[in-house]
Design a protein around this motif. Structure first.
Motif, PDB file in Angstrom:
ATOM      1  N   ALA A   1      21.455 -19.471  16.209  1.00 50.49           N
ATOM      2  CA  ALA A   1      21.690 -20.806  15.663  1.00 50.49           C
ATOM      3  C   ALA A   1      23.165 -21.143  15.790  1.00 50.49           C
ATOM      4  O   ALA A   1      24.019 -20.260  15.901  1.00 50.49           O
ATOM      5  N   VAL A   2      23.465 -22.449  15.755  1.00 52.29           N
ATOM      6  CA  VAL A   2      24.841 -22.939  15.865  1.00 52.29           C
ATOM      7  C   VAL A   2      25.364 -23.268  14.473  1.00 52.29           C
ATOM      8  O   VAL A   2      24.636 -23.790  13.626  1.00 52.29           O
ATOM      9  N   GLY A   3      26.636 -22.953  14.231  1.00 53.15           N
ATOM     10  CA  GLY A   3      27.271 -23.346  12.978  1.00 53.15           C
ATOM     11  C   GLY A   3      27.270 -24.849  12.807  1.00 53.15           C
ATOM     12  O   GLY A   3      27.206 -25.602  13.797  1.00 53.15           O
ATOM     13  N   GLY A   4      27.353 -25.304  11.563  1.00 54.57           N
ATOM     14  CA  GLY A   4      27.277 -26.729  11.296  1.00 54.57           C
ATOM     15  C   GLY A   4      28.340 -27.540  11.997  1.00 54.57           C
ATOM     16  O   GLY A   4      28.093 -28.686  12.395  1.00 54.57           O
ATOM     17  N   ASP A   5      29.536 -26.966  12.189  1.00 55.68           N
ATOM     18  CA  ASP A   5      30.613 -27.696  12.862  1.00 55.68           C
ATOM     19  C   ASP A   5      30.709 -27.370  14.344  1.00 55.68           C
ATOM     20  O   ASP A   5      31.618 -27.850  15.033  1.00 55.68           O
ATOM     21  N   GLY A   6      29.774 -26.558  14.852  1.00 54.68           N
ATOM     22  CA  GLY A   6      29.753 -26.220  16.273  1.00 54.68           C
ATOM     23  C   GLY A   6      30.785 -25.215  16.706  1.00 54.68           C
ATOM     24  O   GLY A   6      30.937 -24.964  17.911  1.00 54.68           O
ATOM     25  N   SER A   7      31.496 -24.584  15.763  1.00 55.55           N
ATOM     26  CA  SER A   7      32.579 -23.670  16.136  1.00 55.55           C
ATOM     27  C   SER A   7      32.125 -22.230  16.318  1.00 55.55           C
ATOM     28  O   SER A   7      32.906 -21.397  16.777  1.00 55.55           O
ATOM     29  N   PHE A   8      30.889 -21.934  15.957  1.00 52.96           N
ATOM     30  CA  PHE A   8      30.420 -20.554  16.092  1.00 52.96           C
ATOM     31  C   PHE A   8      28.902 -20.518  16.245  1.00 52.96           C
ATOM     32  O   PHE A   8      28.200 -21.500  15.970  1.00 52.96           O
ATOM     33  N   LEU A   9      28.417 -19.356  16.695  1.00 53.58           N
ATOM     34  CA  LEU A   9      26.992 -19.067  16.757  1.00 53.58           C
ATOM     35  C   LEU A   9      26.676 -17.976  15.751  1.00 53.58           C
ATOM     36  O   LEU A   9      27.527 -17.152  15.429  1.00 53.58           O
ATOM     37  N   VAL A  10      25.450 -17.966  15.273  1.00 51.85           N
ATOM     38  CA  VAL A  10      24.960 -16.874  14.433  1.00 51.85           C
ATOM     39  C   VAL A  10      23.814 -16.199  15.167  1.00 51.85           C
ATOM     40  O   VAL A  10      22.870 -16.867  15.610  1.00 51.85           O
ATOM     41  N   VAL A  11      23.915 -14.879  15.315  1.00 48.52           N
ATOM     42  CA  VAL A  11      22.908 -14.075  16.007  1.00 48.52           C
ATOM     43  C   VAL A  11      22.253 -13.144  14.999  1.00 48.52           C
ATOM     44  O   VAL A  11      22.941 -12.440  14.255  1.00 48.52           O
ATOM     45  N   ALA A  12      20.933 -13.121  14.968  1.00 50.12           N
ATOM     46  CA  ALA A  12      20.212 -12.186  14.115  1.00 50.12           C
ATOM     47  C   ALA A  12      20.084 -10.852  14.834  1.00 50.12           C
ATOM     48  O   ALA A  12      19.599 -10.796  15.972  1.00 50.12           O
ATOM     49  N   GLU A  13      20.524  -9.787  14.179  1.00 46.38           N
ATOM     50  CA  GLU A  13      20.319  -8.431  14.681  1.00 46.38           C
ATOM     51  C   GLU A  13      19.218  -7.794  13.830  1.00 46.38           C
ATOM     52  O   GLU A  13      19.466  -7.235  12.763  1.00 46.38           O
ATOM     53  N   THR A  14      18.004  -7.883  14.326  1.00 47.39           N
ATOM     54  CA  THR A  14      16.849  -7.422  13.564  1.00 47.39           C
ATOM     55  C   THR A  14      16.967  -5.949  13.200  1.00 47.39           C
ATOM     56  O   THR A  14      16.675  -5.552  12.074  1.00 47.39           O
ATOM     57  N   GLY A  15      17.390  -5.117  14.151  1.00 56.50           N
ATOM     58  CA  GLY A  15      17.443  -3.680  13.933  1.00 56.50           C
ATOM     59  C   GLY A  15      18.548  -3.230  13.001  1.00 56.50           C
ATOM     60  O   GLY A  15      18.580  -2.058  12.614  1.00 56.50           O
ATOM     61  N   ALA A  16      19.453  -4.127  12.615  1.00 59.43           N
ATOM     62  CA  ALA A  16      20.559  -3.760  11.732  1.00 59.43           C
ATOM     63  C   ALA A  16      20.538  -4.542  10.421  1.00 59.43           C
ATOM     64  O   ALA A  16      21.443  -4.383   9.599  1.00 59.43           O
ATOM     65  N   CYS A  17      19.516  -5.391  10.203  1.00 55.63           N
ATOM     66  CA  CYS A  17      19.395  -6.198   8.975  1.00 55.63           C
ATOM     67  C   CYS A  17      20.667  -6.998   8.707  1.00 55.63           C
ATOM     68  O   CYS A  17      21.165  -7.039   7.577  1.00 55.63           O
ATOM     69  N   ARG A  18      21.169  -7.658   9.743  1.00 55.42           N
ATOM     70  CA  ARG A  18      22.398  -8.433   9.563  1.00 55.42           C
ATOM     71  C   ARG A  18      22.425  -9.626  10.506  1.00 55.42           C
ATOM     72  O   ARG A  18      21.673  -9.698  11.494  1.00 55.42           O
ATOM     73  N   LEU A  19      23.319 -10.558  10.168  1.00 53.73           N
ATOM     74  CA  LEU A  19      23.625 -11.685  11.032  1.00 53.73           C
ATOM     75  C   LEU A  19      25.052 -11.526  11.525  1.00 53.73           C
ATOM     76  O   LEU A  19      25.960 -11.217  10.746  1.00 53.73           O
ATOM     77  N   THR A  20      25.250 -11.738  12.820  1.00 49.96           N
ATOM     78  CA  THR A  20      26.569 -11.610  13.444  1.00 49.96           C
ATOM     79  C   THR A  20      27.051 -12.984  13.885  1.00 49.96           C
ATOM     80  O   THR A  20      26.284 -13.779  14.421  1.00 49.96           O
ATOM     81  N   ARG A  21      28.334 -13.253  13.638  1.00 50.89           N
ATOM     82  CA  ARG A  21      28.927 -14.534  14.009  1.00 50.89           C
ATOM     83  C   ARG A  21      29.743 -14.364  15.287  1.00 50.89           C
ATOM     84  O   ARG A  21      30.565 -13.454  15.397  1.00 50.89           O
TER      85      ARG A  21
END
Length: 322
Positions: A174-194
């Motif tokens: 997904a894209v950040g609200g201001d378009g400055s970053f992406l969020v990636v789901a890492e299913t195998g690590a139970c985390r979101l990476t920016r």
């Protein structure tokens, strides 16, 4: 938000096909999803199971997963078998399907997972695993291979560029609200990476959020809305222990798991986060008949849930804003 609240089901909507893995909404509130037989479906009137209508937009010839509606009416599709596709719907008929990318860094795209398009025409997408195909996804989770990737397809097309490597089962995007970053789901690590797109940290990644479960698909509810996260499973303590064992032990566990039937648990959940990674909503249902939630998308005052395994969609009540 410290304690989860109840996820309240309203009705189930049969699609006549299994595995609506990702659910997204177009500009008219219609829900679009892809199912395991390769079809892309559009659902009208999701609020009433008696009057809802399902139409076929296209057939990819593979296994569609993540979807991204485009402003021009087209649709980007991550197909686990064929790569990154573009679908152009045709009224009253099956739409055209075009392959945008099927390889990167000299190897075939084995397991494309999710995709977003930016206003400049660039397309970003994830690859969950370079070792395991979709039907053996559990093997990657257990072996903890760290072969997931984030890629970028330039506006002019061509060969995708690898932006991030070594991700633990890269999934939702997904894209950040201001378009400055992406969020990636890492299913195998139970985390979101920016992943930063602009600013002094452009091209670098950091932790966005640690989650109480395994994130799957993500959905951004407009530039000012929350980031919705589907939790495919709660955190599993024995799995955390396995991930700390030697590679040979994890590989042996993976070899056994890919040949055994997978039975998802009955606890399902979704979360909503703001652009700082703070939880603003956490909904859970235990002993659910609808299992392995892989996507969530708000439509009006309802939440539509998708699943890799179920033969339809679950429609739940959306909690009122606090």
């Amino acid at each position: 938000m410290d304690r989860p609240t109840a996820l309240v089901p309203q009705h189930h909507l049969s699609l006549g096909a299994r595995g609506p893995e990702d659910v997204v909404a177009d500009a008219y509130g219609r829900v679009i999803t892809g199912v395991e037989d390769g079809r892309i479906l559009r659902v009208h009137g999701i609020g009433d199971p008696h009057t809802a209508r399902v139409e076929v937009l296209a057939e990819t010839g593979g296994r569609p997963l993540g979807l991204e509606p485009l402003p021009d009416g087209g649709l980007l599709v991550c197909d686990a078998e064929r790569g990154l596709l573009r679908v152009d719907p045709v009224e009253g008929a099956a739409g055209s399907v075009r392959v945008l990318a099927d390889s990167a860094a000299g190897e075939r795209l084995r397991f494309c997972s999710n995709v977003v398009a930016l206003p400049d025409g660039a397309v970003y997408f994830t690859v969950s695993s370079r070792r395991y195909p979709l039907h053996q996804w559990i093997g990657d989770i257990l072996e903890h291979t760290g072969t997931g990737r984030l890629l970028r397809l330039p506006p002019a097309g061509g060969e995708p560029e690898v932006l991030l490597d070594g991700l633990q089962f890269a999934n939702g995007l997904a894209v950040g609200g201001d378009g400055s970053f992406l969020v990636v789901a890492e299913t195998g690590a139970c985390r979101l990476t920016r992943y930063h797109l602009t600013g002094p940290r452009a091209g670098r990644a950091d932790l966005f959020a640690t989650l109480p479960g395994m994130p799957d698909n993500l959905w951004r509810e407009g530039p000012d809305g929350p980031l919705w996260v589907a939790l495919a499973s709660p955190r599993v303590p024995p799995l955390d222990l396995l991930h700390r064992t030697p590679p040979a032990v994890r590989a042996a566990a993976a070899r056994a798991a890919v040949h055994a039937p997978y039975r998802p648990g009955g606890t399902i959940g979704v979360m909503a986060l703001d652009d700082t990674g703070r939880t603003v909503g956490h909904l859970v249902r235990r002993r659910s008949g609808f299992r392995m939630v892989t996507s969530v998308c708000p439509v009006g005052d309802q939440l539509v849930l998708g699943s890799l395994r179920e033969p339809g969609l679950a429609v739940c009540a959306r909690p009122s804003a606090r």
